[in-house]
Enzyme design. Structure first.
Site, PDB file in Angstrom:
ATOM      1  N   LYS A 144      58.928  63.573  96.783  1.00 16.34           N
ATOM      2  CA  LYS A 144      59.339  62.472  95.700  1.00 16.34           C
ATOM      3  C   LYS A 144      58.020  61.542  95.467  1.00 16.34           C
ATOM      4  CE  LYS A 144      64.559  62.759  94.831  1.00 16.34           C
ATOM      5  NZ  LYS A 144      64.590  64.165  94.737  1.00 16.34           N
ATOM      6  N   HIS A 157      74.339  59.905  95.674  1.00 16.11           N
ATOM      7  CA  HIS A 157      73.522  61.634  95.467  1.00 16.11           C
ATOM      8  C   HIS A 157      74.457  62.134  96.415  1.00 16.11           C
ATOM      9  CE1 HIS A 157      71.061  65.055  95.937  1.00 16.11           C
ATOM     10  NE2 HIS A 157      70.365  64.733  95.057  1.00 16.11           N
ATOM     11  N   CYS A 191      73.121  65.957  90.872  1.00 19.67           N
ATOM     12  CA  CYS A 191      73.740  65.842  92.218  1.00 19.67           C
ATOM     13  C   CYS A 191      74.651  64.566  92.431  1.00 19.67           C
ATOM     14  CB  CYS A 191      72.792  66.181  93.213  1.00 19.67           C
ATOM     15  SG  CYS A 191      71.872  67.727  93.380  1.00 19.67           S
ATOM     16  N   GLN A 237      64.737  57.338  96.116  1.00 18.03           N
ATOM     17  CA  GLN A 237      63.969  57.153  94.935  1.00 18.03           C
ATOM     18  C   GLN A 237      63.402  55.840  94.978  1.00 18.03           C
ATOM     19  OE1 GLN A 237      64.173  58.996  92.160  1.00 18.03           O
ATOM     20  NE2 GLN A 237      65.503  60.414  92.924  1.00 18.03           N
ATOM     21  N   ASP A 286      69.683  55.443 101.706  1.00 19.81           N
ATOM     22  CA  ASP A 286      69.053  56.513 101.260  1.00 19.81           C
ATOM     23  C   ASP A 286      67.720  55.724 100.033  1.00 19.81           C
ATOM     24  OD1 ASP A 286      68.192  58.478  99.277  1.00 19.81           O
ATOM     25  OD2 ASP A 286      70.149  59.046  98.699  1.00 19.81           O
TER      26      ASP A 286
END
Lengths: 167, 430
Positions: free
Chosen positions: B246, B144, B386, B223, B220
């Site tokens: 999220k 991203h 993104c 997700q 990261d």
């Protein structure tokens, strides 16, 4: 498919999206503009070709290349037909009227303006979808920018159109 | 993910979950029931999260870590208990979890702390975080923009070089490119699960390569944390970023996990109130982490909301939720894969992936795909999500993406697939 979608995607739009008028860059242009929509990555490079033999410059033709959704591609294609042979002042008025249509939230403009826009009036439904307005405006923004460059003899700029990114 | 039938949510449990999300009851576009398949962009919120935030404002609102009155004490307790809950949710200690505005800020916090370390701030303790022209930062093509641009900027400021792991045609990180991790590498930043392809990264292999050369690893986890059991200690990463919104929590809050000794060595980034010890007119000493990195008035109500979200997910059970979502993902992939003229970007089978499924429709731009589905009440994401370099790598300009959430049903996936199958016909594509 439901009525809202056939209202949005008028046959004129679907036809122009499939067969894009003015597609393919032509040399000998007086001005050029490159515009992107950072939200979706759509882009267009548009050139204006002027006839300066008369007292006021005429927009002889527009040529362009780009990639994007059916709304943006059809809008650039319809634009190509509309501005062929008009004066620079008329082209500017068309662009301004189209911008007004996009800000109309889906209401029709006066019948005179509607008539002036011709096939571009088919984009009325786009104004009801705020996320799609910039798609329809991309080609018109490129036209105005290319004309500005042509008239000031400025070199074409590689610039973004100032739209905000999404996230 | 290994799953067994009894681990997944039962029909009754799923119905109860759906009843917890008031927004799912609304209709869109002239009365169409909402089918929300955009949880990878942001999740909807269960009522308990909304209630928790409201309850904080109704009964406990005060500024934290200042003042000695009763409300200030209660607010500070709520804020720190929220930190404990969210930290425990990802298997770390609460003093290793820094609140941030979002995951983007969490990643930038590390990049700017390294920048500050590179000009000597926090020396000598911060020396391990300093980078210069002889050093390299490694990212991946799958990132991203939030885990790419901050590193481009760090390299531009310090003279370090940016290198990257490549991805395969199916969107997997290509392990044959691990040799870009060398003795020059200071930090490897990678996503745990791609927000585009859904592919889960080979974290173990990347961490091993980084450890072998003494490089740090930042994950990261935006997700992955909402959809999988995630134990950051077991993954052995040095930093991780994730966000509240999220994972059923509020917007406006994210978190940075940092290994304790690294956070202790990190110079501050945002400076001002709350993050200090002694301030004179000429110099300042800084609070220990995590407070050192939390300047100014904090997002207390959001932390309480996020705590409620983490508790809600923990109550459902992340292993059961992951098994349930794996089942849904397999169904979603089956349905999308078998539609003529539709190509999935990334892994098209359910192994080692989450339920974010990006696809392209031959001859129809993603914006137009999204518009037709929207008219049927289906919310998906369109665009480059993104992740422009990843789209470029996969040979497309943009894509459409359906992503599942805790409340997604098989019936919703079928409804989505039926409408997706009609898109090409609408645009006159044979």
């Amino acid at each position: 498919m439901n009525d809202a979608m056939t209202q949005l995607y008028q046959q004129v739009i679907l036809d122009h999206a499939r067969e894009r008028h003015g597609y393919g860059l032509v040399t000998g242009h007086a001005g050029e503009s490159f515009q992107v929509n950072p939200t979706c990555g759509d882009e267009i490079r548009l050139r204006v070709h002027l006839d300066t033999t008369g007292p006021a410059p005429l927009l002889e033709r527009v040529s362009w290349e780009g990639m994007g959704c059916s709304i943006s591609q059809a809008s650039a294609s319809v634009l190509t037909d509309l501005v062929r042979g008009v004066s620079v002042a008329q082209a500017d008025e068309l662009a301004e009227t189209f911008r007004e249509l996009m800000n109309s939230r889906g209401r029709s403009l006066s019948s005179a303006k509607d008539e002036m826009l011709g096939d571009a009036a088919a984009f009325t439904g786009v104004a009801q979808y705020p996320a799609r307005i910039k798609c329809a405006l991309l080609g018109w923004m490129a036209l105005r920018d290319a004309l500005a460059h042509a008239l000031t003899q400025a070199p074409p700029a590689e610039e973004k159109n100032g739209m905000n990114n999404d996230d | 993910m290994s799953t067994t039938a009894e681990q997944t949510l039962t029909a009754a449990e799923l119905a109860a979950v759906r009843a917890d999300f008031p927004l799912l009851e609304r209709t869109v576009r002239d009365g169409q029931p909402l089918v929300y398949l955009d949880s990878a962009a942001t999740s909807q919120k269960p009522e308990c999260v909304i209630d928790a935030e409201q309850d904080f404002y109704l009964r406990r609102n005060a500024a934290v870590h200042r003042g000695a009155h009763a409300l200030a004490e209660e607010a500070t307790t709520a804020y720190e208990e929220a930190r404990e809950t969210v930290a425990a949710f990802v298997g770390v200690a609460s003093d290793e979890l820094v609140w941030t505005k979002n995951a983007t800020e969490a990643i930038n916090l590390v990049a700017y702390a390294m920048s500050n370390a590179s000009v000597g701030r926090g020396a000598p303790a911060s020396a391990a975080l300093a980078v210069g022209p002889d050093d390299e930062i490694v990212v991946t093509e799958a990132e991203h923009h939030a885990n790419l641009v901050p590193w481009q900027e760090l390299c531009a400021r310090t003279g370090a070089a940016l290198r990257y792991l490549t991805v395969t045609d199916t969107g997997r990180i290509d392990l044959t490119s691990l040799d870009v991790i060398t003795e020059r590498t200071k930090l490897v930043a990678l996503t745990h699960a791609s927000n585009v392809t859904g592919a889960i990264s080979p974290v173990t292999e990347v961490v091993a390569a980084a450890r072998a050369v003494g490089a740090l690893v930042l994950l990261d986890a935006c997700q992955s944390v909402p959809h999988l059991p995630v134990d950051l200690k077991a993954l052995d990463v040095d930093f991780a970023a994730f966000s509240g919104h999220k994972m059923l929590g509020p917007t406006g809050i994210g978190a940075l996990y940092g290994r304790r000794e690294l956070l202790e060595a990190m110079p501050p980034v945002l400076t001002g109130g709350s993050m200090v010890e002694v301030v004179t007119m000429t110099s300042t000493t800084y609070a220990p982490p995590p407070t050192r990195f939390e300047a100014g008035t904090q997002m207390v109500a959001q932390s309480v909301g996020w705590q409620a979200a983490a508790a809600y997910l923990a109550e459902l059970g992340m292993p059961a939720l992951a098994a349930h979502e794996a089942h849904l993902t397999a169904h979603l992939l089956d349905r999308v894969r078998t539609i003529d003229g539709v190509q999935i970007l990334g892994p098209s089978t359910p192994e080692d992936r989450i339920g974010a499924v990006a696809f392209v429709v031959d001859g129809v731009h993603p914006h137009d795909v999204g518009q037709i589905l929207d008219a049927a009440g289906i919310a998906i994401r369109v665009g480059h999500h993104c992740a422009q370099p990843l789209h470029r790598r996969l040979g497309v300009q943009s894509s459409a993406r359906a992503s599942i959430g805790v409340h997604t049903t098989i019936a919703e996936i079928d409804y989505f697939a039926e409408h997706l199958a009609r898109v090409r016909e609408f645009f006159g594509r044979p």
